[in-house]
Design an enzyme around this catalytic site. Structure first.
Site, PDB file in Angstrom:
ATOM      1  N   CYS A  36      -3.749   0.622   0.202  1.00  0.00           N
ATOM      2  CA  CYS A  36      -4.449  -0.702   0.353  1.00  0.00           C
ATOM      3  C   CYS A  36      -3.882  -1.882   0.786  1.00  0.00           C
ATOM      4  O   CYS A  36      -4.213  -2.734   1.406  1.00  0.00           O
ATOM      5  CB  CYS A  36      -5.411  -0.852  -0.954  1.00  0.00           C
ATOM      6  N   GLU A  42     -11.907  -0.396  -4.238  1.00  0.00           N
ATOM      7  CA  GLU A  42     -10.505  -0.798  -3.633  1.00  0.00           C
ATOM      8  C   GLU A  42     -10.670  -1.023  -2.229  1.00  0.00           C
ATOM      9  O   GLU A  42     -10.791   0.094  -1.679  1.00  0.00           O
ATOM     10  CB  GLU A  42      -9.236   0.037  -4.050  1.00  0.00           C
TER      11      GLU A  42
END
Length: 155
Positions: A123, A88
């Site tokens: 994120c 990620e």
């Protein structure tokens, strides 16, 4: 969240957080040792040296959230073991607000929630806003109002 899923699925887990959050890592180490089986769940504390050593160990799956530079190192370690890997890597998450926005207040409140969740450490947290000139002033006012409503007059 990935650690919770891994545990719930019956996997063992080695957790290594960033050396920047040493107090959080220490707290998790204490909690995991107190409440989970230490033969199945471990927290590794430390920085680059500990991470380098950890990457030499055999794992079935690597999961990394962070920047692309470290992501490459993780991917290489996984590839050398032919282990699965999930990266990620975040990235840039711009927000665009145009004069066609039907409700500036609702849009800004959703954007600010996304930005401020977990102190912006997700994120997909917005990095910056591109605001059409016609709605710039209302957007700024909506941001101020949101911050005041959430944090009060003396945050």
């Amino acid at each position: 969240m990935p650690a919770i899923g891994a545990i719930a699925a019956g996997n063992t887990l080695v957790l290594k957080l960033s050396e920047i959050c040493e107090h959080t890592t220490a707290a998790l180490a204490r909690l995991i040792e107190a409440y989970l089986d230490p033969d199945c769940f471990q927290v590794v504390q430390g920085g680059a040296d500990e991470t380098t050593q950890l990457l030499k160990e055999k794992f079935d799956h690597f999961f990394y959230t962070g920047n692309g530079n470290v992501g490459r190192i993780i991917a290489k370690a996984a590839a050398e073991q032919l282990a699965r890997v999930t990266l990620e890597l975040g990235g840039k998450c711009p927000v665009i607000v145009t004069k066609n926005c039907s409700d500036i207040q609702i849009a800004v409140s959703r954007l600010m929630w996304g930005k401020l969740t977990n102190a912006g450490q997700t994120c997909v947290a917005p990095d910056y806003m591109l605001v059409e000139r016609d709605v710039y002033a209302p957007v700024i006012e909506a941001i101020k109002l949101y911050l005041h409503n959430v944090y009060g007059s003396d945050p």
